[in-house]
Design an enzyme around this catalytic site. Structure first.
Site, PDB file in Angstrom:
ATOM      1  N   GLY A  75      13.738   9.358  10.012  1.00 16.29           N
ATOM      2  CA  GLY A  75      13.728   7.478   8.809  1.00 16.29           C
ATOM      3  C   GLY A  75      14.950   7.295   8.943  1.00 16.29           C
ATOM      4  N   GLU A  76      16.000   6.395   8.282  1.00 16.77           N
ATOM      5  CA  GLU A  76      16.442   5.629   7.728  1.00 16.77           C
ATOM      6  C   GLU A  76      17.638   6.621   7.015  1.00 16.77           C
ATOM      7  OE1 GLU A  76      19.323   3.773   7.036  1.00 16.77           O
ATOM      8  OE2 GLU A  76      19.565   4.405   9.560  1.00 16.77           O
ATOM      9  N   SER A  77      17.979   7.120   7.493  1.00 17.94           N
ATOM     10  CA  SER A  77      19.594   8.890   6.988  1.00 17.94           C
ATOM     11  C   SER A  77      19.837   7.595   5.550  1.00 17.94           C
ATOM     12  CB  SER A  77      20.416   9.346   6.955  1.00 17.94           C
ATOM     13  OG  SER A  77      21.261   8.620   7.906  1.00 17.94           O
TER      14      SER A  77
ATOM     15  N   ILE B  48      14.251  11.036  18.684  1.00 15.20           N
ATOM     16  CA  ILE B  48      14.255   9.362  18.532  1.00 15.20           C
ATOM     17  C   ILE B  48      15.220   9.190  17.714  1.00 15.20           C
ATOM     18  CG2 ILE B  48      12.626   7.515  17.832  1.00 15.20           C
ATOM     19  CD1 ILE B  48      10.325   9.252  17.436  1.00 15.20           C
TER      20      ILE B  48
ATOM     21  N   HIS C 233      12.116  15.522  15.457  1.00 13.21           N
ATOM     22  CA  HIS C 233      11.170  15.643  14.742  1.00 13.21           C
ATOM     23  C   HIS C 233       9.942  16.455  15.747  1.00 13.21           C
ATOM     24  CE1 HIS C 233      11.707  11.310  13.509  1.00 13.21           C
ATOM     25  NE2 HIS C 233      12.525  11.573  14.367  1.00 13.21           N
TER      26      HIS C 233
ATOM     27  N   CYS D 229      15.586  15.305  11.883  1.00 15.12           N
ATOM     28  CA  CYS D 229      16.407  14.057  12.555  1.00 15.12           C
ATOM     29  C   CYS D 229      16.893  13.508  11.121  1.00 15.12           C
ATOM     30  CB  CYS D 229      15.387  13.073  12.511  1.00 15.12           C
ATOM     31  SG  CYS D 229      16.256  12.128  14.047  1.00 15.12           S
TER      32      CYS D 229
ATOM     33  N   ARG E 237      25.777  11.017  14.369  1.00 12.25           N
ATOM     34  CA  ARG E 237      24.031  10.005  14.152  1.00 12.25           C
ATOM     35  C   ARG E 237      23.918   9.502  15.559  1.00 12.25           C
ATOM     36  NH1 ARG E 237      24.339   5.579   9.417  1.00 12.25           N
ATOM     37  NH2 ARG E 237      25.839   4.889  10.579  1.00 12.25           N
TER      38      ARG E 237
ATOM     39  N   GLU F 174       6.483  16.957  13.414  1.00 10.38           N
ATOM     40  CA  GLU F 174       5.685  16.041  13.663  1.00 10.38           C
ATOM     41  C   GLU F 174       5.066  15.150  14.664  1.00 10.38           C
ATOM     42  OE1 GLU F 174       8.293  13.505  12.503  1.00 10.38           O
ATOM     43  OE2 GLU F 174       8.761  15.436  12.351  1.00 10.38           O
TER      44      GLU F 174
END
Length: 202
Positions: free
Chosen positions: A48-50, A139, A180, A80, A112, A182
């Site tokens: 997501g957005e860390s 991603i 990722h 991620c 990052r 998943e």
């Protein structure tokens, strides 16, 4: 029944829940509160957005409870953004050092956005020590720049621009991946996490 929690504050936590529910003997639950955290046998910190996830962790009073459970041996898979949150050191490819809330429980340094922007996303087969080959989606992925102490690399990738880079690391019952699994539906790492929760060799 093994209860695996997925931190469900932001990001692609639903994909992890869906993949976990395909594994026999697993109950997959979203984790948003300290009470929910107390009832799980293993945890996934999703992509997501860390920075956003870190701030939500702080806002919900989960920073210290998460650190305490992980340091006490809770098996954890961070993917991620999850790998960024687990790291003790983080910098960004463009802006350099960053200030963001971190769990800081793993002896790794993460860069990052190492591969570039969303348009530079890709998929690759990655061989992970003790796991096998995983079909992984990268991603806006980071890379693991450094490991020390009790952490060690368990997967590397040869990239045409960056050369050989570390894309997964392990420290005791903690695994961090910059990709990722998943999204591609590859459950090997999820099954490893379940095995760890059952007390099998990790």
């Amino acid at each position: 029944m093994v209860v695996v929690g997925v931190l469900a504050l932001q990001g692609d936590w639903i994909e992890h829940i869906e993949l976990l529910r395909e594994i026999e003997g697993v109950e997959a639950v979203p984790v948003k509160t300290e009470k929910q955290l107390e009832s799980i046998d293993a945890l996934i910190i999703p992509g997501g957005e860390s920075t956003t996830i870190g701030r939500l962790i702080e806002r919900r009073g989960l920073l210290e409870p998460l650190r305490d459970r992980i340091r006490a041996g809770l098996p954890v898979l961070g993917t991620c953004a999850g790998s960024i949150l687990l790291a003790k050191k983080v910098r960004d490819r463009v802006v350099g050092p960053v200030e963001q809330p971190l769990l800081a429980v793993m002896d790794i340094a993460v860069l990052r956005n190492a591969f570039g922007r969303q348009m530079n996303s890709f998929e690759a087969e990655v061989h992970i020590e003790g796991v096998g080959t995983v079909h992984a989606a990268f991603i806006r992925a980071p890379i693991i720049e450094e490991t020390w102490g009790e952490a060690r690399p368990i997967a590397k990738l040869n990239h045409p621009l960056l050369g050989e880079v570390t894309v997964a690391a392990r420290q005791k019952a903690i695994i961090a991946t910059v990709f990722h699994p998943e999204i591609t539906g590859d459950s090997k790492l999820h099954k490893l996490l379940v095995a760890a929760a059952k007390g099998r060799a990790f």
